[in-house]
Design an enzyme around this catalytic site. Structure first.
Site, PDB file in Angstrom:
ATOM      1  N   TYR A 194      49.707  30.748  81.089  1.00 55.54           N
ATOM      2  CA  TYR A 194      49.914  32.197  80.947  1.00 55.54           C
ATOM      3  C   TYR A 194      49.745  32.879  82.308  1.00 55.54           C
ATOM      4  O   TYR A 194      50.615  33.627  82.758  1.00 55.54           O
ATOM      5  CB  TYR A 194      48.918  32.797  79.940  1.00 55.54           C
ATOM      6  N   SER A 218      48.543  41.135  85.271  1.00 54.26           N
ATOM      7  CA  SER A 218      47.190  40.982  84.731  1.00 54.26           C
ATOM      8  C   SER A 218      46.222  40.634  85.850  1.00 54.26           C
ATOM      9  O   SER A 218      46.591  39.977  86.841  1.00 54.26           O
ATOM     10  CB  SER A 218      47.213  39.840  83.710  1.00 54.26           C
ATOM     11  N   LYS A 247      52.551  34.832  84.875  1.00 53.20           N
ATOM     12  CA  LYS A 247      52.435  36.187  85.441  1.00 53.20           C
ATOM     13  C   LYS A 247      52.568  36.133  86.958  1.00 53.20           C
ATOM     14  O   LYS A 247      53.235  36.972  87.577  1.00 53.20           O
ATOM     15  CB  LYS A 247      51.080  36.806  85.054  1.00 53.20           C
TER      16      LYS A 247
END
Ligand code: NAD
Ligand code: UD1
Length: 338
Positions: free
Chosen positions: A148, A124, A152
């Site tokens: 989050y 992302s 990643k």
């Protein structure tokens, strides 16, 4: 080409399966249905005439994965499975690290045991943290501001170490900007459970009457109209980016990193206006304070993907809003349960 697709029942994975089938590839789906419904399979079949093989289970379950890989006979893995809600990750960091980081490690172990060396990972633009300038190129510094994003980034770093130690592996990190839109048929789209966190599904639920108004988080950023600017990319363009990555890099040993974005930024109010026009309904909104953790603007420099993957996004903001509206108005409550 036979490809394992983890998280293939989800938003981006399901659209990618459709594009793969249309290109003559064979996706084999693994998903635990945590954030998706099995009725997605019928939609894929309706659009393509092919019902992909589906194994229901969790990527953290090594015995399950070994069993799937023994039957599936795949040469590559597209790894979409994971949890993705920023706010929830702050409340439940353990679940995010377990699913996203541990899950990926179990997957790579199972791939190694099955002799599969080709992996494409859903990363992302969140790994760029708060970028100092835009547009963002792949060599910008990385950082994270929430669990989050950190999950990643951790996966990216683990995969880089793994590729260094196992140089025969081909690992591609695809950093998505803001995926929106739906298949143009209106048969498939984003189906968030509960209150949507992201802008586009929220706007479309206001337009269809499920919610009263959109809260615009901040209008005092130094942007074109004071509201946040993002690089929205049509999910079918994003799906095609995976096919391009598989075809160009899937067999080339090494660590490959690409931004998947359009290179264009749109503000929240520009998105509201575009959606209102596409849907023919005024999307009601109210100004609200900034959302914690948001950045002012973020868009990609997509030139590396264009040069090396021979891919670029072609769908416009009108396509993104019109396709989302077709999906939302045909399926006001998302996918059916059965
Ligand atoms: P999604 O939630 O619609 O799809 C993810 C799928 O993975 C779901 O079907 C879910 O049931 C499944 N899943 C989750 N944990 C699993 C597990 N442990 N085992 C098996 N299946 C599991 O999400 P999406 O929007 O399609 O995102 C796909 C990937 O792309 C995610 O990794 C996400 O972090 C990443 N990503 C998404 C966005 C976005 O805006 N949608 C942006 C950047 C990156
Ligand atoms: C968010 C995540 C990012 C993740 C991405 C996945 C945060 C801080 N970032 O990105 O890590 O990878 O989703 O798609 O959550 N907005 C409103 N009202 C709303 C919702 C959003 O005004 O109800 C605004 C936001 O302030 C932002 C823009 O719309 O300016 C886009 O927001 P969103 O769709 O949530 O995406 P990101 O914040 O870019």
């Amino acid at each position: 080409m036979r490809v394992l697709v983890t998280g293939g029942m989800g938003y981006i994975g399901s659209h990618t399966c459709v594009q793969m089938i249309e290109a003559g590839m064979t996706p084999i789906i693994v998903d635990n249905l945590y954030n998706s419904k099995e009725t997605v399979l019928a939609r894929i079949e309706k659009l393509t005439g092919v019902r992909p093989a589906f194994f229901e289970g969790d990527i953290r379950d090594r015995a399950f994965l070994d069993n799937v890989l023994a039957q599936a006979n795949v040469e590559s893995v597209l790894h979409f499975a994971g949890l993705k809600a920023v706010g929830e990750s702050v409340e439940k960091p353990l679940e995010y690290y377990d699913n996203n980081v541990h899950g990926t490690l179990v997957l790579v172990e199972a791939m190694r045991a099955a002799g599969i060396n080709s992996l494409i990972f859903s990363s992302s633009a969140t790994v760029y943290g708060e970028p100092e300038t835009v547009p963002i190129t792949e060599d910008f510094p990385t950082s994270a501001t929430n669990p989050y994003g950190r999950s990643k980034l951790m996966v990216e770093e683990c995969l880089a170490d793994i590729q260094k130690a196992l140089p025969e592996m081909s690992i591609t990190l695809l950093r998505y900007f803001n995926p929106v839109g739906s298949h143009q048929s209106g048969e498939m789209g984003e189906d968030p459970q509960g209150i949507p966190n992201n802008l586009m599904p929220f706007i479309s639920q206001v337009a269809v009457g499920r919610r009263e108004y959109l809260s615009v988080f901040g209008n005092d950023y130094s942007t074109v109209d004071g509201t946040g600017v993002r690089d929205y990319i049509h999910v079918v363009d994003l799906a095609d980016g995976h096919l391009a990555a598989l075809n160009s890099k899937g067999k080339e040993a090494g660590l490959h990193i690409y931004n998947l974005g359009t290179g264009n930024g749109f503000s929240v109010l520009q998105m509201v206006a575009a959606f209102s026009k596409a849907a023919g309904v005024e999307v009601a909104y109210q100004l609200a304070p900034r959302r914690a953790g948001d950045i002012a603007e973020c868009w990609a420099d997509p030139s590396k993907a264009r040069a090396e993957l021979h891919w670029e996004a072609t769908r416009t903001i009108e396509d993104m809003t019109a396709d989302t509206w077709r999906w939302q108005s045909n399926n006001p409550n998302g996918y059916p349960d059965v």
